[in-house]
Design an enzyme around this catalytic site. Structure first.
Site, PDB file in Angstrom:
ATOM      1  N   GLU A  50      66.160  35.788   8.595  1.00 17.99           N
ATOM      2  CA  GLU A  50      65.699  34.526   9.172  1.00 17.99           C
ATOM      3  C   GLU A  50      64.931  34.742  10.475  1.00 17.99           C
ATOM      4  O   GLU A  50      65.320  34.259  11.539  1.00 17.99           O
ATOM      5  CB  GLU A  50      66.900  33.604   9.398  1.00 17.99           C
ATOM      6  CG  GLU A  50      67.610  33.234   8.112  1.00 17.99           C
ATOM      7  CD  GLU A  50      69.012  32.687   8.326  1.00 17.99           C
ATOM      8  OE1 GLU A  50      69.476  32.700   9.485  1.00 17.99           O
ATOM      9  OE2 GLU A  50      69.646  32.270   7.351  1.00 17.99           O
ATOM     10  N   PRO A  51      63.826  35.490  10.418  1.00 19.04           N
ATOM     11  CA  PRO A  51      63.035  35.691  11.637  1.00 19.04           C
ATOM     12  C   PRO A  51      62.299  34.417  12.032  1.00 19.04           C
ATOM     13  O   PRO A  51      61.874  33.636  11.183  1.00 19.04           O
ATOM     14  CB  PRO A  51      62.049  36.789  11.227  1.00 19.04           C
ATOM     15  CG  PRO A  51      61.871  36.600   9.752  1.00 19.04           C
ATOM     16  CD  PRO A  51      63.227  36.156   9.250  1.00 19.04           C
ATOM     17  N   CYS A  77      57.922  17.131  39.281  1.00 15.04           N
ATOM     18  CA  CYS A  77      58.631  17.069  40.567  1.00 15.04           C
ATOM     19  C   CYS A  77      59.982  17.768  40.498  1.00 15.04           C
ATOM     20  O   CYS A  77      61.049  17.158  40.702  1.00 15.04           O
ATOM     21  CB  CYS A  77      58.786  15.621  41.004  1.00 15.04           C
ATOM     22  SG  CYS A  77      57.217  14.809  41.325  1.00 15.04           S
ATOM     23  N   GLU A  78      59.973  19.037  40.192  1.00 15.69           N
ATOM     24  CA  GLU A  78      61.148  19.902  40.152  1.00 15.69           C
ATOM     25  C   GLU A  78      60.738  21.275  40.656  1.00 15.69           C
ATOM     26  O   GLU A  78      59.696  21.800  40.247  1.00 15.69           O
ATOM     27  CB  GLU A  78      61.679  20.055  38.716  1.00 15.69           C
ATOM     28  CG  GLU A  78      62.070  18.778  38.024  1.00 15.69           C
ATOM     29  CD  GLU A  78      63.486  18.329  38.385  1.00 15.69           C
ATOM     30  OE1 GLU A  78      64.169  19.073  39.108  1.00 15.69           O
ATOM     31  OE2 GLU A  78      63.868  17.232  37.939  1.00 15.69           O
ATOM     32  N   TYR A  92      59.669  28.671  20.297  1.00 16.30           N
ATOM     33  CA  TYR A  92      60.531  28.022  21.284  1.00 16.30           C
ATOM     34  C   TYR A  92      59.704  27.483  22.446  1.00 16.30           C
ATOM     35  O   TYR A  92      60.057  27.613  23.605  1.00 16.30           O
ATOM     36  CB  TYR A  92      61.619  28.984  21.765  1.00 16.30           C
ATOM     37  CG  TYR A  92      62.443  29.505  20.630  1.00 16.30           C
ATOM     38  CD1 TYR A  92      63.406  28.706  20.033  1.00 16.30           C
ATOM     39  CD2 TYR A  92      62.226  30.778  20.108  1.00 16.30           C
ATOM     40  CE1 TYR A  92      64.137  29.160  18.953  1.00 16.30           C
ATOM     41  CE2 TYR A  92      62.950  31.244  19.022  1.00 16.30           C
ATOM     42  CZ  TYR A  92      63.913  30.427  18.450  1.00 16.30           C
ATOM     43  OH  TYR A  92      64.626  30.883  17.370  1.00 16.30           O
ATOM     44  N   ARG A 145      61.068  34.069  15.999  1.00 18.22           N
ATOM     45  CA  ARG A 145      60.302  34.454  17.177  1.00 18.22           C
ATOM     46  C   ARG A 145      59.236  35.498  16.855  1.00 18.22           C
ATOM     47  O   ARG A 145      58.090  35.391  17.302  1.00 18.22           O
ATOM     48  CB  ARG A 145      61.253  34.986  18.251  1.00 18.22           C
ATOM     49  CG  ARG A 145      60.593  35.250  19.602  1.00 18.22           C
ATOM     50  CD  ARG A 145      61.553  35.967  20.539  1.00 18.22           C
ATOM     51  NE  ARG A 145      62.837  35.288  20.622  1.00 18.22           N
ATOM     52  CZ  ARG A 145      63.144  34.337  21.517  1.00 18.22           C
ATOM     53  NH1 ARG A 145      62.234  33.958  22.374  1.00 18.22           N
ATOM     54  NH2 ARG A 145      64.341  33.787  21.534  1.00 18.22           N
ATOM     55  N   ARG A 178      60.600  27.450  28.720  1.00 17.59           N
ATOM     56  CA  ARG A 178      61.250  28.756  28.688  1.00 17.59           C
ATOM     57  C   ARG A 178      61.388  29.414  30.069  1.00 17.59           C
ATOM     58  O   ARG A 178      62.452  29.943  30.400  1.00 17.59           O
ATOM     59  CB  ARG A 178      60.519  29.688  27.723  1.00 17.59           C
ATOM     60  CG  ARG A 178      60.581  29.232  26.262  1.00 17.59           C
ATOM     61  CD  ARG A 178      60.000  30.262  25.309  1.00 17.59           C
ATOM     62  NE  ARG A 178      60.866  31.415  25.232  1.00 17.59           N
ATOM     63  CZ  ARG A 178      60.647  32.566  25.841  1.00 17.59           C
ATOM     64  NH1 ARG A 178      59.565  32.728  26.582  1.00 17.59           N
ATOM     65  NH2 ARG A 178      61.498  33.570  25.722  1.00 17.59           N
TER      66      ARG A 178
END
Length: 421
Positions: A275-276, A346-347, A375, A278, A314
């Site tokens: 189940e690749p 604003c973080e 992702y 990435r 990420r």
């Protein structure tokens, strides 16, 4: 390998200039290469050539319908972890017999939908889930094919937030309890035992953890067969990593991974499922963004992009590295800069890189954040009421928008103000 290369100083996606996509679609924008997706899927498929196998793409990494259809047409199955992903797989034309349903929290409604629509197998993660699945299947007069996900207590040596095969992780059942649970499953109505499932984590850069886990699965297979179970499939999960920086050491390649599978479980006569996600999708995508401002204060420098953490979470979530490159190559010998690369949210966590050496950049320049196919878009949000980033698929010299950017009006229309306000 990917198909995002400079040609005459311009960064291309296959035979399409990325800047041309940005001019037509706007920024930020995700761009995927069909050639890279195809090549990476085929690497896994060829690595298992000669073994009865199915390569199931992990949809949680990238779930756009166009990408799913592209991979499905190549022969991919799908690994889904929600009812929504199951519906997406079916909408993309994936046959039910090529869909594996994973995940620790399947609802009864999701089980019923998959049983009614058809499913290859459920990867069951707990005894309570097993009991619920039995009740749902029996109530529908269906049989649920299952593989029990076993936790081999193997430390994959990956990031804490994406490790899944250790004793204290939430996934699967302890491998030491597996024989008792399989015996219980065999007695339940609506349940058909077909295999074993294992998945130890994501972004693995060594084959050693895979080997440790698969050897335990091989021993369990022999023990379960001795107990009378028809173990005919081994779902070995995914997790093979990719290089997120051009100067990083390359993780193992699918060919070596395939050789490991043959060495550890290849003599058991089981159908192999992997189940690749990435490695198929990660380097098949980039996020193109515009430099809004260059800010210098107190000896510090910031490059402020129009992309933000809501578009690509990420770096904020995992401290992940993404190479950041200009769409137009700098002149040879041009003096670069060192800067923090940030977004407009604003973080303080809305930061893609700190103290990053970069080529010279100016306001209005376009850059690409590499290795943004997995992702990335799937984890995007509308935080700060910022529209979701559009997605574009390139094939050769053509491109198409495969998910449009919503308008502000479309976003507002999803909200409802009660009549009593």
């Amino acid at each position: 390998m990917d198909h995002f290369l400079y040609r005459d100083g311009r960064l291309m996606a296959e035979d399409v200039e990325l800047a041309a996509i940005a001019r037509q679609v706007g920024t930020p924008v995700y761009v995927y290469s069909a050639a890279t997706l195809t090549r990476h899927f085929r690497l896994f498929d060829e690595a298992l050539d000669g073994l009865d196998h199915l390569v199931c793409f992990a949809m949680k990494s990238l779930s756009n319908l166009a990408v799913l259809k592209l991979l499905g047409d190549l022969g991919a199955g799908m690994d889904v972890v929600s009812g929504g992903e199951y519906a997406r797989a079916r909408a993309a034309g994936i046959a039910p017999g090529r869909i594996v349903f994973s995940g620790v929290g399947k609802t009864r409604a999701e089980m019923a939908a998959a049983l009614t629509g058809g499913i290859r197998q459920f990867n069951v993660e707990s005894v309570p889930e097993l009991m619920a699945l039995s009740e749902v299947a029996a109530g529908l007069e269906r049989t649920a094919p299952i593989a029990l996900r076993v936790n081999p207590d193997v430390d994959a040596g990956t990031h804490e937030k994406i490790a899944t095969g250790r004793r204290h992780d939430k996934f699967g059942v302890p491998i030491a309890r597996a024989r008792d649970i399989y015996a219980q499953a065999a007695r339940l109505p609506g349940i058909a035992v077909v295999g074993i499932d294992v998945h130890i984590g994501s972004q693995l850069t060594s084959l050693a953890p895979f080997e440790a886990a698969y050897l335990k699965v091989a021993d369990l297979t022999r023990a379960l067969r001795a107990d009378g179970h028809d173990i005919r499939r081994l779902d070995l999960g995914g997790g093979l990593g990719i290089p997120y920086a051009r100067d990083n050491a390359a993780p193992p390649v699918p060919l070596d991974y395939g050789a490991l599978i043959r060495r550890t479980v290849g003599d058991l006569g089981c159908e192999i499922e992997i189940e690749p996600g990435r490695l198929i999708a990660g380097n098949a995508g980039v996020l193109v963004s515009e430099v809004l401002y260059l800010k210098e204060e107190s000896g510090l420098r910031w490059v402020i992009l129009d992309a933000a953490m809501n578009d690509l979470v990420r770096p904020a979530m995992y401290g992940a590295h993404h190479d950041i490159v200009p769409l137009t190559q700098s002149a040879p010998g041009a003096e670069g800069i060192v800067a923090d690369v940030v977004g407009p949210v604003c973080e303080s966590g809305d930061t893609f890189a700190r103290g990053r050496p970069l080529p010279p950049l100016a306001q209005g320049d376009l850059v690409a954040l590499r290795s943004a196919g997995a992702y990335a878009a799937v984890m995007a949000s509308e935080y700060n009421s910022r529209p979701l980033v559009p997605e574009v698929l390139v094939q050769g010299d053509q491109f198409a928008v495969i998910r449009a950017r919503p308008t502000i009006d479309e976003m507002l229309a999803r909200d409802t103000i009660p009549a009593w306000l």
